[in-house]
Each structure stands twice: as C-alpha cells, then as structure tokens.
Enzyme design. Structure first.
Site, PDB file in Angstrom:
ATOM      1  N   ASN A  10      45.195  36.208  42.755  1.00  0.00           N
ATOM      2  CA  ASN A  10      45.766  36.930  41.798  1.00  0.00           C
ATOM      3  C   ASN A  10      46.730  37.440  42.564  1.00  0.00           C
ATOM      4  O   ASN A  10      46.494  37.778  43.958  1.00  0.00           O
ATOM      5  CB  ASN A  10      44.772  38.004  41.434  1.00  0.00           C
ATOM      6  CG  ASN A  10      45.485  39.213  40.505  1.00  0.00           C
ATOM      7  OD1 ASN A  10      46.834  39.070  40.844  1.00  0.00           O
ATOM      8  ND2 ASN A  10      44.764  39.291  39.980  1.00  0.00           N
ATOM      9  N   HIS A  13      49.537  41.785  44.580  1.00  0.00           N
ATOM     10  CA  HIS A  13      49.734  42.423  45.253  1.00  0.00           C
ATOM     11  C   HIS A  13      50.734  42.114  46.805  1.00  0.00           C
ATOM     12  O   HIS A  13      51.518  43.299  47.047  1.00  0.00           O
ATOM     13  CB  HIS A  13      48.376  43.123  45.956  1.00  0.00           C
ATOM     14  CG  HIS A  13      47.467  44.240  45.185  1.00  0.00           C
ATOM     15  ND1 HIS A  13      48.314  44.987  44.400  1.00  0.00           N
ATOM     16  CD2 HIS A  13      46.204  43.565  44.285  1.00  0.00           C
ATOM     17  CE1 HIS A  13      47.369  45.225  43.877  1.00  0.00           C
ATOM     18  NE2 HIS A  13      45.770  44.712  43.683  1.00  0.00           N
ATOM     19  N   HIS A  46      49.489  40.093  36.640  1.00  0.00           N
ATOM     20  CA  HIS A  46      48.466  40.885  35.182  1.00  0.00           C
ATOM     21  C   HIS A  46      50.328  41.673  35.437  1.00  0.00           C
ATOM     22  O   HIS A  46      50.272  42.618  36.337  1.00  0.00           O
ATOM     23  CB  HIS A  46      47.419  41.981  35.966  1.00  0.00           C
ATOM     24  CG  HIS A  46      47.134  43.317  34.708  1.00  0.00           C
ATOM     25  ND1 HIS A  46      45.851  44.276  35.266  1.00  0.00           N
ATOM     26  CD2 HIS A  46      47.382  43.049  33.907  1.00  0.00           C
ATOM     27  CE1 HIS A  46      45.456  44.521  34.292  1.00  0.00           C
ATOM     28  NE2 HIS A  46      47.146  44.241  33.451  1.00  0.00           N
ATOM     29  N   ARG A  48      51.328  44.885  34.463  1.00  0.00           N
ATOM     30  CA  ARG A  48      50.732  45.914  33.350  1.00  0.00           C
ATOM     31  C   ARG A  48      52.274  46.854  32.551  1.00  0.00           C
ATOM     32  O   ARG A  48      53.037  46.603  32.863  1.00  0.00           O
ATOM     33  CB  ARG A  48      50.775  46.551  33.926  1.00  0.00           C
ATOM     34  CG  ARG A  48      48.909  46.499  34.962  1.00  0.00           C
ATOM     35  CD  ARG A  48      48.617  47.350  36.749  1.00  0.00           C
ATOM     36  NE  ARG A  48      47.255  47.227  36.374  1.00  0.00           N
ATOM     37  CZ  ARG A  48      46.404  48.204  36.537  1.00  0.00           C
ATOM     38  NH1 ARG A  48      46.920  49.124  35.292  1.00  0.00           N
ATOM     39  NH2 ARG A  48      45.233  48.165  36.135  1.00  0.00           N
ATOM     40  N   ARG A  52      54.264  48.084  37.607  1.00  0.00           N
ATOM     41  CA  ARG A  52      53.395  48.648  38.662  1.00  0.00           C
ATOM     42  C   ARG A  52      54.059  47.266  39.855  1.00  0.00           C
ATOM     43  O   ARG A  52      53.976  47.874  41.838  1.00  0.00           O
ATOM     44  CB  ARG A  52      52.611  49.196  39.125  1.00  0.00           C
ATOM     45  CG  ARG A  52      51.506  48.812  39.063  1.00  0.00           C
ATOM     46  CD  ARG A  52      50.023  49.385  39.463  1.00  0.00           C
ATOM     47  NE  ARG A  52      50.159  49.992  38.204  1.00  0.00           N
ATOM     48  CZ  ARG A  52      48.420  51.329  37.612  1.00  0.00           C
ATOM     49  NH1 ARG A  52      47.796  51.233  38.648  1.00  0.00           N
ATOM     50  NH2 ARG A  52      48.756  51.863  36.970  1.00  0.00           N
ATOM     51  N   GLU A  73      47.174  38.033  32.951  1.00  0.00           N
ATOM     52  CA  GLU A  73      46.322  38.940  32.468  1.00  0.00           C
ATOM     53  C   GLU A  73      47.201  40.683  31.967  1.00  0.00           C
ATOM     54  O   GLU A  73      48.522  40.588  32.327  1.00  0.00           O
ATOM     55  CB  GLU A  73      45.768  39.907  33.665  1.00  0.00           C
ATOM     56  CG  GLU A  73      44.368  39.036  34.462  1.00  0.00           C
ATOM     57  CD  GLU A  73      43.873  39.832  35.080  1.00  0.00           C
ATOM     58  OE1 GLU A  73      43.249  39.099  36.064  1.00  0.00           O
ATOM     59  OE2 GLU A  73      44.395  40.792  35.716  1.00  0.00           O
ATOM     60  N   THR A 104      41.357  47.538  37.637  1.00  0.00           N
ATOM     61  CA  THR A 104      41.075  47.758  36.062  1.00  0.00           C
ATOM     62  C   THR A 104      38.970  47.777  36.566  1.00  0.00           C
ATOM     63  O   THR A 104      38.851  47.890  37.587  1.00  0.00           O
ATOM     64  CB  THR A 104      40.988  45.777  35.659  1.00  0.00           C
ATOM     65  OG1 THR A 104      42.084  45.043  35.880  1.00  0.00           O
ATOM     66  CG2 THR A 104      40.345  45.839  34.868  1.00  0.00           C
ATOM     67  N   GLU A 154      35.667  36.445  31.313  1.00  0.00           N
ATOM     68  CA  GLU A 154      35.734  36.184  32.540  1.00  0.00           C
ATOM     69  C   GLU A 154      34.781  37.220  32.685  1.00  0.00           C
ATOM     70  O   GLU A 154      34.709  39.110  32.653  1.00  0.00           O
ATOM     71  CB  GLU A 154      36.797  36.836  33.187  1.00  0.00           C
ATOM     72  CG  GLU A 154      36.840  37.046  34.775  1.00  0.00           C
ATOM     73  CD  GLU A 154      38.267  37.232  35.359  1.00  0.00           C
ATOM     74  OE1 GLU A 154      38.657  37.851  37.234  1.00  0.00           O
ATOM     75  OE2 GLU A 154      39.093  36.185  34.998  1.00  0.00           O
ATOM     76  N   HIS A 193      36.450  39.931  40.817  1.00  0.00           N
ATOM     77  CA  HIS A 193      36.775  41.887  40.550  1.00  0.00           C
ATOM     78  C   HIS A 193      35.818  41.960  41.799  1.00  0.00           C
ATOM     79  O   HIS A 193      34.989  42.594  42.028  1.00  0.00           O
ATOM     80  CB  HIS A 193      37.059  42.992  39.709  1.00  0.00           C
ATOM     81  CG  HIS A 193      37.034  43.873  39.830  1.00  0.00           C
ATOM     82  ND1 HIS A 193      38.827  44.375  39.382  1.00  0.00           N
ATOM     83  CD2 HIS A 193      37.211  44.957  40.662  1.00  0.00           C
ATOM     84  CE1 HIS A 193      39.396  45.155  39.582  1.00  0.00           C
ATOM     85  NE2 HIS A 193      38.237  45.947  39.982  1.00  0.00           N
TER      86      HIS A 193
END
Length: 242
Positions: A10, A13, A46, A48, A52, A73, A104, A154, A193
């Site tokens: 992922n 970030h 993801h 969003r 963000r 995502e 999440t 998932e 996660h």
C-alpha cells in the site's frame, strides 16, 4: 491450500509525505514501480473521499504505468464507483470510511449494508474488476460476502496487531477460522492492517490466506533502510512462514 503468499504494498503514505508540502515528490508511482522490481506482487492505493493522500491523478498514472495488479481501495459511494468503472483496476477493495478517522477503523459491515453494496459489487464485477470486501474475521460478514457475490474478502488484522499474549492468540484463531470458512465457500481470503516484521509470520502461516496488504509500516521502515530492502525483508518473512 498452501502456496506462495502474495504481497501487496500500500503506497498511500508516500503520497501523505508528498502532500505535506504540496510538492511533486516523493512520487507514489515511483514507489510502486520500485516495489514491483523488489518483488511486490501488487500495489494497493486508497483513494479517499477527502483525497488526503492518493489523488485521482495518482490512480490514472498507476493504471497506465503498473505492470503488476492495482488494488484500488474505496468507499462504497457513487463518486468512487464511477472512478473505478473508468479505470477498471485489477481489483477493487470496498472499505468503510469515516472522514474523521486517521486510518480505516475496523471492517465493513457487509451484512448490515447488503442492499447498498449489492449493486456496487455487481457493477464492479461486470466491469471486470475483482471485488474484495474488507471485513472483520466474522462468520456473519463472510456469509454476507457470499450473498453479495464478492470473490475475495480481506480480513482486518488490526485487532490482532494491537493485542498480546492469549488475547492475540485468540484473535489469530478467529482469523484462521474465518479464512478457512471463506475458502470452504469459494471465496479467496486476503488479510491486512497493522502488520509488521514482528507480527507478520503467524498471519502469513495461515495456509488459506493468499495475499497480505501492508503499507504504513513498510513505508515508515523505508525511511531508514530504503524501500527495496524493506520489501525484500517482508517478502522473506512471509515466505519463511510457508
């Protein structure tokens, strides 16, 4: 059902760091391409609602440049559905999303939101994307995924990551039981996660799991050691569990 466990990185970030200054770097697409070279099997991003971290342009570029699967995502909204239908990513993972949360928090209530999710799952599936539901390791949620016709779930490992000792062992059993139930019903189980070098091995050892999606920890470690060595180390730990 043992076999190679896929690693999805992922890259959200990387975009978080970029957006902190409003600059063009660091580039999450560059990170995705580096991760692919290092042995990541897929890239997760993801998008969003508040943008963000990952942006619409990031998704467009990832769709155009990646040679490994993209897992988008998204929240179950009309706006996100339209974006997914336009880009047709390999996979779409539907996640719960609250604007005030930092990340999440927990799984999607697929059982309680069946009527809302059913047309979204159907349209994504008909458009050629593999639909995944990000859920708690709970029989009721897996049964909901079956009814919705989602080929993938998932399992949320965030609670496992926060626990210790007997409580963690109990949560690990919940995850293993959920993965087994999914496979028994023709659903491919993934997990993710809060996974780190220190806690990934018992999760990776669950034989039914086919993919782990890991982001925040690996991007954080990459600050110190570089993205390629970090991906290679996670890949080695996952392989050792099998």
């Amino acid at each position: 059902m043992t076999g190679k466990l896929r690693l999805g990185l992922n890259i959200d970030h990387v975009a978080t760091v970029r957006n902190a200054r409003g600059s063009g770097y660091p580039d999450p697409v560059r990170a995705a391409l580096l991760a692919a070279e290092a042995g990541a099997d897929g890239i997760t991003a993801h998008l969003r609602e508040d943008r963000r971290h990952i942006t619409d342009d990031d998704i467009a570029r990832l769709s155009a440049e990646l040679t490994i699967p993209l897992n988008l995502e998204m929240a179950a909204t009309e706006e996100m559905l339209a974006i997914a239908l336009r880009h047709r990513p390999h996979a779409v993972c539907i996640v719960p999303e609250k604007r005030e949360e930092r990340t999440t928090e927990g799984g999607l209530d697929a059982a309680g939101q069946h009527d809302h999710l059913a047309p979204i799952v159907a349209r994504l599936r008909d458009n050629g994307s593999r639909v995944s539901l990000f859920i708690e390791p709970d029989a009721r949620q897996i049964e909901a995924a079956i009814r919705l016709g989602a080929p993938v779930v998932e399992l949320h490992t965030g609670r496992f990551a926060e626990l210790e000792g007997a409580a963690q062992a109990e949560e690990l059993k919940r995850l293993a039981d959920a993965a087994a139930l999914a496979v028994k019903n023709g659903i491919e189980p993934h997990a993710g996660h809060g996974l780190t070098f220190d806690n990934v091995v018992p999760i990776a050892a669950i034989p039914q799991l086919m993919e782990l999606n890991i982001g925040h920890f690996l991007i954080g470690e990459a600050i110190f050691d570089g993205l390629v060595p970090v991906v290679l180390r996670m890949r080695a730990l996952m392989d050792s569990a099998r």
